[in-house]
Design a protein around this motif. Structure first.
Motif, mmCIF file in Angstrom:
data_model
loop_
_atom_site.group_PDB
_atom_site.id
_atom_site.type_symbol
_atom_site.label_atom_id
_atom_site.label_comp_id
_atom_site.label_asym_id
_atom_site.label_seq_id
_atom_site.Cartn_x
_atom_site.Cartn_y
_atom_site.Cartn_z
ATOM 1 N N LEU A 139 0.833 -1.208 0.000
ATOM 2 C CA LEU A 139 0.000 0.000 0.000
ATOM 3 C C LEU A 139 0.864 1.252 0.000
ATOM 4 C CD1 LEU A 139 -2.647 -0.951 2.722
ATOM 5 C CD2 LEU A 139 -3.016 -0.829 0.254
ATOM 6 N N PRO A 140 0.339 2.358 -0.519
ATOM 7 C CA PRO A 140 1.051 3.634 -0.374
ATOM 8 C C PRO A 140 1.212 3.961 1.113
ATOM 9 C CG PRO A 140 -0.750 3.841 -1.956
ATOM 10 C CD PRO A 140 -0.889 2.490 -1.316
ATOM 11 N N TYR A 141 2.275 4.714 1.424
ATOM 12 C CA TYR A 141 2.600 4.950 2.827
ATOM 13 C C TYR A 141 1.430 5.516 3.631
ATOM 14 C CZ TYR A 141 4.376 6.471 7.177
ATOM 15 O OH TYR A 141 4.506 6.634 8.521
ATOM 16 N N ARG A 142 0.737 6.531 3.150
ATOM 17 C CA ARG A 142 -0.340 7.168 3.916
ATOM 18 C C ARG A 142 -1.449 6.159 4.232
ATOM 19 N NH1 ARG A 142 -0.356 11.257 7.164
ATOM 20 N NH2 ARG A 142 0.219 12.793 5.635
ATOM 21 N N GLN A 143 -1.814 5.323 3.259
ATOM 22 C CA GLN A 143 -2.850 4.320 3.505
ATOM 23 C C GLN A 143 -2.381 3.309 4.543
ATOM 24 O OE1 GLN A 143 -4.201 2.569 -0.184
ATOM 25 N NE2 GLN A 143 -4.474 4.577 -1.140
ATOM 26 N N ARG A 144 -1.133 2.882 4.435
ATOM 27 C CA ARG A 144 -0.582 1.931 5.406
ATOM 28 C C ARG A 144 -0.529 2.559 6.798
ATOM 29 N NH1 ARG A 144 4.072 0.812 2.816
ATOM 30 N NH2 ARG A 144 5.333 2.104 4.164
ATOM 31 N N GLN A 145 -0.164 3.836 6.870
ATOM 32 C CA GLN A 145 -0.095 4.544 8.148
ATOM 33 C C GLN A 145 -1.475 4.609 8.798
ATOM 34 O OE1 GLN A 145 0.549 8.801 7.840
ATOM 35 N NE2 GLN A 145 1.795 8.800 9.710
ATOM 36 N N ILE A 146 -2.469 4.990 8.045
ATOM 37 C CA ILE A 146 -3.825 5.117 8.595
ATOM 38 C C ILE A 146 -4.388 3.749 8.966
ATOM 39 C CG2 ILE A 146 -6.200 5.773 7.980
ATOM 40 C CD1 ILE A 146 -4.923 8.247 6.610
ATOM 41 N N LEU A 147 -4.092 2.737 8.162
ATOM 42 C CA LEU A 147 -4.526 1.380 8.495
ATOM 43 C C LEU A 147 -3.882 0.910 9.802
ATOM 44 C CD1 LEU A 147 -6.202 -1.041 7.537
ATOM 45 C CD2 LEU A 147 -4.163 -1.849 6.333
ATOM 46 N N ALA A 148 -2.607 1.238 9.994
ATOM 47 C CA ALA A 148 -1.915 0.859 11.234
ATOM 48 C C ALA A 148 -2.559 1.525 12.445
ATOM 49 C CB ALA A 148 -0.436 1.227 11.147
ATOM 50 N N TRP A 149 -2.888 2.808 12.329
ATOM 51 C CA TRP A 149 -3.553 3.513 13.436
ATOM 52 C C TRP A 149 -4.919 2.874 13.704
ATOM 53 C CZ3 TRP A 149 -2.194 7.546 16.692
ATOM 54 C CH2 TRP A 149 -0.958 8.150 16.447
ATOM 55 N N THR A 150 -5.641 2.532 12.641
ATOM 56 C CA THR A 150 -6.965 1.926 12.798
ATOM 57 C C THR A 150 -6.857 0.578 13.496
ATOM 58 O OG1 THR A 150 -7.740 3.041 10.802
ATOM 59 C CG2 THR A 150 -9.020 1.152 11.551
ATOM 60 N N LEU A 151 -5.890 -0.228 13.087
ATOM 61 C CA LEU A 151 -5.707 -1.540 13.705
ATOM 62 C C LEU A 151 -5.269 -1.435 15.160
ATOM 63 C CD1 LEU A 151 -4.023 -3.442 10.736
ATOM 64 C CD2 LEU A 151 -6.368 -3.706 11.592
ATOM 65 N N SER A 152 -4.755 -0.267 15.540
ATOM 66 C CA SER A 152 -4.389 -0.046 16.939
ATOM 67 C C SER A 152 -5.550 0.511 17.761
ATOM 68 C CB SER A 152 -3.192 0.895 17.041
ATOM 69 O OG SER A 152 -2.026 0.230 16.624
ATOM 70 N N GLY A 153 -6.738 0.593 17.145
ATOM 71 C CA GLY A 153 -7.927 0.959 17.894
ATOM 72 C C GLY A 153 -8.325 2.424 17.844
ATOM 73 N N TYR A 154 -7.705 3.217 16.998
ATOM 74 C CA TYR A 154 -8.050 4.636 16.907
ATOM 75 C C TYR A 154 -9.168 4.851 15.891
ATOM 76 C CZ TYR A 154 -3.994 5.783 19.695
ATOM 77 O OH TYR A 154 -3.097 5.881 20.718
ATOM 78 N N THR A 155 -10.028 5.810 16.168
ATOM 79 C CA THR A 155 -11.113 6.159 15.255
ATOM 80 C C THR A 155 -10.572 7.132 14.207
ATOM 81 O OG1 THR A 155 -11.825 8.100 16.508
ATOM 82 C CG2 THR A 155 -12.808 5.961 17.136
ATOM 83 N N PRO A 156 -11.269 7.274 13.084
ATOM 84 C CA PRO A 156 -10.806 8.238 12.078
ATOM 85 C C PRO A 156 -10.647 9.661 12.638
ATOM 86 C CG PRO A 156 -12.384 6.770 11.081
ATOM 87 C CD PRO A 156 -12.369 6.454 12.556
ATOM 88 N N SER A 157 -11.534 10.068 13.522
ATOM 89 C CA SER A 157 -11.416 11.409 14.108
ATOM 90 C C SER A 157 -10.158 11.529 14.963
ATOM 91 C CB SER A 157 -12.647 11.728 14.961
ATOM 92 O OG SER A 157 -13.793 11.763 14.157
ATOM 93 N N GLU A 158 -9.868 10.499 15.738
ATOM 94 C CA GLU A 158 -8.663 10.522 16.574
ATOM 95 C C GLU A 158 -7.404 10.503 15.709
ATOM 96 O OE1 GLU A 158 -10.348 8.160 20.511
ATOM 97 O OE2 GLU A 158 -9.624 6.997 18.802
ATOM 98 N N ILE A 159 -7.429 9.691 14.658
ATOM 99 C CA ILE A 159 -6.284 9.630 13.748
ATOM 100 C C ILE A 159 -6.066 10.989 13.099
ATOM 101 C CG2 ILE A 159 -5.377 8.571 11.638
ATOM 102 C CD1 ILE A 159 -7.077 6.064 12.393
ATOM 103 N N ALA A 160 -7.156 11.585 12.645
ATOM 104 C CA ALA A 160 -7.067 12.903 12.000
ATOM 105 C C ALA A 160 -6.439 13.920 12.941
ATOM 106 C CB ALA A 160 -8.455 13.362 11.558
ATOM 107 N N GLN A 161 -6.840 13.895 14.188
ATOM 108 C CA GLN A 161 -6.305 14.840 15.165
ATOM 109 C C GLN A 161 -4.805 14.613 15.369
ATOM 110 O OE1 GLN A 161 -8.028 14.453 19.049
ATOM 111 N NE2 GLN A 161 -7.048 16.300 19.815
ATOM 112 N N GLN A 162 -4.392 13.356 15.496
ATOM 113 C CA GLN A 162 -2.989 13.056 15.761
ATOM 114 C C GLN A 162 -2.096 13.321 14.556
ATOM 115 O OE1 GLN A 162 -1.912 12.573 18.755
ATOM 116 N NE2 GLN A 162 -4.002 12.576 19.505
#
Length: 192
Positions: A139-162
């Motif tokens: 996957l492209p880096y940004r997609q892999r990064q967001i997927l990793a945050w999601t798999l760690s239990g973060y919501t899209p809003s929390e990921i966006a904030q971080q």
């Protein structure tokens, strides 16, 4: 009758008892902080390592970066408002620096066992069994990064904030990552 010299503004025994009291308070406070951090460490270290693996790091690299991030968290423990998010950000940035470093340093021997990697010689086998991790590396880096945050239990809003993104951008990247992974899996099944 008081033997205290009125010219001496402080009573030395009072100073000593205050200093002992302060040292004891500091010792108790340090023990409490250590216990609090220790509980945080035990709760977070494996998930943080998995988070880095989901980013594309190998198990030994993920374990090293996670340990470094935890060390930094301990050093700043009193200043952290959201320690879990903080270590994820620090670890993510450290992995980005490591991943973009071009130097290769092959090793002749397998690293020594640690509590995070009890049998280093089996790390490659473990990674190979997890096909999804191999697919996620495509996957492209940004997609892999967001997927990793999601798999760690973060919501899209929390990921966006971080990550200082909009929630919509996070959701879009996550949707693209899921679609791409589903396509990779479908192609793999057709080839078999």
């Amino acid at each position: 009758m008081n033997q205290h010299d009125p010219a001496d503004p402080l009573d030395p025994p009072a100073i000593a008892s205050t200093a002992d009291h302060t040292l004891e308070e500091r010792r108790r406070a340090r023990i409490a902080v250590d216990a609090q951090f220790s509980a945080f460490y035990r709760k977070t270290i494996k998930r943080l390592t998995g988070f880095l693996i989901n980013h594309g790091a190998s198990l030994p690299v993920a374990a090293d970066i996670a340990q470094d991030a935890m060390t930094k968290a301990y050093q700043r423990w009193g200043d952290l408002r959201e320690p879990q998010a903080w270590v994820h950000i620090v670890a993510s940035r450290a992995y980005i620096r490591k991943a973009t470093d071009i130097r290769e340093e092959p090793v002749d021997q397998v690293p020594e066992p640690t509590s995070l990697l009890p049998r280093p010689d089996t790390a490659a086998d473990w990674e190979a069994r997890h096909d999804t991790l191999q697919l996620a590396k495509k996957l492209p880096y940004r997609q892999r990064q967001i997927l990793a945050w999601t798999l760690s239990g973060y919501t899209p809003s929390e990921i966006a904030q971080q990550l200082e993104l909009t929630p919509e951008a996070v959701r879009a990247s996550l949707k693209k990552a899921r679609r791409t992974l589903a396509e990779y899996i479908r192609q793999g099944e057709e080839e078999q």
